[in-house]
Design a protein around this motif. Structure first.
Motif, short mmCIF file in Angstrom:
data_model
loop_
_atom_site.label_atom_id
_atom_site.label_comp_id
_atom_site.label_asym_id
_atom_site.label_seq_id
_atom_site.Cartn_x
_atom_site.Cartn_y
_atom_site.Cartn_z
N ILE A 1 -14.25 -55.64 14.82
CA ILE A 1 -12.97 -54.96 14.61
C ILE A 1 -12.33 -54.46 15.69
O ILE A 1 -13.28 -53.69 16.75
N SER A 2 -11.09 -54.47 16.07
CA SER A 2 -10.79 -54.05 17.50
C SER A 2 -9.37 -53.37 17.18
O SER A 2 -8.54 -53.72 16.81
N GLU A 3 -9.60 -52.04 17.30
CA GLU A 3 -8.37 -51.08 17.36
C GLU A 3 -7.57 -51.08 18.59
O GLU A 3 -7.87 -50.73 19.68
N GLU A 4 -6.29 -51.80 18.23
CA GLU A 4 -5.26 -52.04 19.23
C GLU A 4 -4.35 -51.09 19.31
O GLU A 4 -4.25 -50.16 18.62
N LYS A 5 -3.25 -51.37 20.17
CA LYS A 5 -1.93 -50.30 20.49
C LYS A 5 -1.21 -50.10 19.07
O LYS A 5 -1.09 -48.94 18.92
N TYR A 6 -1.05 -51.22 18.52
CA TYR A 6 -0.21 -50.86 17.13
C TYR A 6 -0.67 -51.29 15.88
O TYR A 6 -0.08 -51.30 14.96
N GLY A 7 -2.13 -51.54 16.00
CA GLY A 7 -2.59 -51.84 14.62
C GLY A 7 -4.23 -52.17 14.83
O GLY A 7 -4.55 -52.22 16.12
N ILE A 8 -4.64 -53.02 13.95
CA ILE A 8 -6.16 -53.17 14.00
C ILE A 8 -6.17 -54.93 13.84
O ILE A 8 -5.82 -55.33 12.83
N LEU A 9 -7.24 -55.38 14.74
CA LEU A 9 -7.32 -56.74 14.81
C LEU A 9 -9.09 -57.03 14.20
O LEU A 9 -9.71 -56.25 14.50
N ILE A 10 -8.95 -58.18 13.20
CA ILE A 10 -10.31 -58.47 12.74
C ILE A 10 -10.44 -59.74 12.76
O ILE A 10 -9.53 -60.73 13.11
N PRO A 11 -11.64 -60.23 12.93
CA PRO A 11 -12.09 -61.86 13.08
C PRO A 11 -11.37 -62.63 11.94
O PRO A 11 -11.22 -62.21 10.81
N VAL A 12 -11.09 -64.02 12.15
CA VAL A 12 -10.30 -64.99 11.25
C VAL A 12 -11.67 -65.40 10.41
O VAL A 12 -12.69 -65.67 11.04
N CYS A 13 -11.57 -65.43 9.17
CA CYS A 13 -12.42 -65.98 8.19
C CYS A 13 -12.59 -67.43 8.15
O CYS A 13 -11.83 -68.10 8.85
N SER A 14 -13.76 -67.97 7.58
CA SER A 14 -14.21 -69.44 7.95
C SER A 14 -12.99 -70.57 7.30
O SER A 14 -13.09 -71.44 7.52
N GLY A 15 -12.51 -69.98 6.36
CA GLY A 15 -11.59 -70.94 5.33
C GLY A 15 -12.34 -71.57 4.34
O GLY A 15 -11.81 -72.18 3.26
N LYS A 16 -13.80 -71.24 4.11
CA LYS A 16 -14.70 -71.84 2.86
C LYS A 16 -14.18 -70.94 1.58
O LYS A 16 -14.09 -69.93 1.60
N MET A 17 -13.92 -71.84 0.84
CA MET A 17 -13.39 -71.50 -0.65
C MET A 17 -14.81 -71.52 -1.56
O MET A 17 -15.11 -72.16 -1.91
N TYR A 18 -15.01 -70.20 -1.68
CA TYR A 18 -16.27 -69.87 -2.55
C TYR A 18 -16.02 -69.89 -4.00
O TYR A 18 -14.96 -69.55 -4.33
N ARG A 19 -16.75 -70.26 -4.66
CA ARG A 19 -16.63 -70.44 -6.34
C ARG A 19 -17.60 -69.53 -6.90
O ARG A 19 -17.08 -68.90 -8.00
N ASP A 20 -18.78 -69.19 -6.35
CA ASP A 20 -19.64 -68.29 -6.92
C ASP A 20 -19.83 -67.03 -6.18
O ASP A 20 -19.14 -66.69 -5.12
N ASN A 21 -20.44 -65.94 -6.80
CA ASN A 21 -20.76 -64.66 -6.25
C ASN A 21 -21.65 -64.85 -4.83
O ASN A 21 -22.52 -64.13 -5.13
N GLU A 22 -21.27 -65.59 -4.06
CA GLU A 22 -22.23 -65.39 -2.71
C GLU A 22 -21.99 -64.40 -1.96
O GLU A 22 -20.94 -63.85 -1.69
N PRO A 23 -22.90 -64.16 -1.00
CA PRO A 23 -22.92 -63.13 0.08
C PRO A 23 -21.56 -63.06 0.79
O PRO A 23 -21.26 -64.36 1.24
N LEU A 24 -21.18 -62.10 1.27
CA LEU A 24 -20.12 -62.01 2.33
C LEU A 24 -20.38 -62.63 3.63
O LEU A 24 -21.43 -62.44 4.09
N GLU A 25 -19.54 -63.59 3.88
CA GLU A 25 -19.56 -64.11 5.55
C GLU A 25 -19.33 -62.83 6.39
O GLU A 25 -18.82 -61.68 6.12
N MET A 26 -19.76 -63.17 7.74
CA MET A 26 -19.66 -62.02 8.62
C MET A 26 -18.14 -61.36 8.85
O MET A 26 -17.96 -60.24 8.65
N GLU A 27 -17.16 -62.37 8.94
CA GLU A 27 -15.88 -62.22 8.86
C GLU A 27 -15.38 -61.25 7.78
O GLU A 27 -14.52 -60.59 8.04
N GLU A 28 -15.67 -61.59 6.57
CA GLU A 28 -15.24 -60.88 5.50
C GLU A 28 -16.07 -59.39 5.45
O GLU A 28 -15.20 -58.56 4.96
N GLN A 29 -17.18 -59.23 6.00
CA GLN A 29 -17.68 -58.09 6.11
C GLN A 29 -16.96 -57.09 6.76
O GLN A 29 -16.79 -55.91 6.82
#
Length: 404
Positions: free
Chosen positions: A330-358
């Motif tokens: 999480i990066s608090e910047e001048k005009y808003g907050i930037l966060i990491p881009v997620c993996s793009g993996k399309m989950y079907r089940d209730n799997e644990p959150l990936e780091m970027e989603e967390q």
């Protein structure tokens, strides 16, 4: 009378088409404007004279055959228009229009091409990279000026596609801030979820965008399943339509979020929702220039966005290197907050959150729980909106056209 010719396939559907609509409407009255389209299908407002190639609509296109026919017919027509109409410049948007603009020459007026998408992307198909990149490299250098909608795209053109640096420049897509402010005061026709905005017990997050792979909304839904554990009355509104609607509804059910996540579908006035939300979030995987984010800034809402290629950090964190490494936290910047881009993996089940989603969940929870920080970023959005206003962007275009 000063004259300019704009060229694009249509005035309906996409982001570049909406950008052109905003641009021509806000051009000064002492300019005469011609707009060359493929046909008479028009959904966005405009100002000027419409010229058409009488080509079939998008649904009737025949892939490569249509593309060749489109480019040839447009190129021939442009040669006549340029010769006979004393334009100061011919400005084209998107690839097929850009190719025709260049092939029709610059003997009678400036050829200015406008690029709205990331040019070098992992998402691009191999065949496209093999065929299109060399063609772009060969043709685009013959334009008088190459305008990109983000500095990152400009850097790609120069560094990876070897475009002449002296011919490139960036002019971002402007927002009609006055119109947006007028829309904020009007209730949308689709009032779904209106009662939650009026209920001060709820904290509201809004996401606007096409429901497809590029926009990454399923990662946001998964992250929101974590947010509601700490903010049970938090609400997420997804505004937009697209191919992944059934998949998102399935995820909402799997995570038991039916009371917390509302899919609004199409909305005639997303600006009202933006302006009355606690947070706007954009979870995109990539963009050319994120108009939805720029419009949210102009609505004066605190913004969180993934640090995708390209455009997010140019709006939210203009002091960062546009080609630099993307944020991993999480990066608090001048005009808003930037966060990491997620993996793009399309989950079907209730799997644990990936780091970027967390990290996405943490950023939302943090901002929802901090009133003073929300007020700070609300003020910063209002401040930033002045730089994105269409009036100043039109002046940049006029300066470019007028330079010898």
């Amino acid at each position: 009378m000063k004259k300019v010719l704009f060229v694009i396939a249509g005035l309906y559907g996409g982001g570049a088409e909406r950008v052109l609509s905003n641009l021509v409407i806000n051009f000064p009255e002492d300019w005469e404007i011609d707009i060359l389209l493929n046909n008479n299908r028009i959904e966005f407002p405009y100002k000027g004279n419409i010229l058409t190639l009488s080509l079939p609509d998008f649904g009737e296109r025949k892939a490569i055959g249509y593309f060749i026919r489109e480019v040839v017919r447009r190129t021939c027509y442009l040669r006549k228009l340029k010769k006979n109409n004393n334009y100061s410049a011919c400005i084209s948007l998107l690839e097929s229009s850009n190719i025709s603009n260049i092939l029709s020459g610059n003997k009678y007026c400036k050829t200015i091409i406008s690029i709205h998408n990331v040019m070098v992307s992992k998402e691009a198909k191999l065949l496209y990279r093999i065929s299109a990149y060399p063609l772009i490299n060969l043709l685009y250098r013959h334009a008088d000026k190459i305008i990109t909608v983000s500095k990152e795209i400009e850097a790609q053109l120069v560094q990876k596609l070897k475009a002449p640096k002296e011919k490139t420049a960036t002019i971002v897509n402007g927002c009609d801030c006055l119109k947006i402010q007028e829309q904020i005061e009007k209730l949308p026709q689709n009032k779904k979820g209106y009662e939650y905005f009026m209920n001060k017990n709820h904290k509201i997050v809004v996401c606007v965008g096409r429901i497809d792979v590029q926009k990454g909304q399923w990662h946001l839904i998964r992250a929101f399943s974590e947010v509601v554990k700490k903010e049970p009355k938090a609400m997420l509104f997804l505004i937009g339509i697209g191919a992944l609607e059934d998949y998102l509804k399935e995820l909402i059910q799997k995570y038991n979020l039916e009371k917390n996540v509302i899919m609004l579908g199409f909305c005639d006035n997303p600006f009202w929702y933006n302006a009355h939300a606690d947070i706007f979030i954009l979870p995109s995987m990539y963009e050319g220039y994120p108009c939805a984010l720029a419009e949210a800034v102009c609505c004066g809402v605190p913004c969180i966005t993934t640090d995708f290629h390209s455009g997010a950090r140019e709006i939210i964190a203009p002091d960062l290197d546009v080609t630099g490494e993307r944020v991993s936290d999480i990066s608090e910047e001048k005009y808003g907050i930037l966060i990491p881009v997620c993996s793009g993996k399309m989950y079907r089940d209730n799997e644990p959150l990936e780091m970027e989603e967390q990290k996405m969940a943490e950023a939302i929870t943090m901002l929802l729980g901090d009133y003073e920080k929300r007020q700070h970023y609300k003020r910063k959005s209002i401040e930033r909106s002045k730089d994105l206003d269409i009036k100043s962007i039109v002046n940049e275009w006029i300066d470019l056209i007028s330079k010898r």
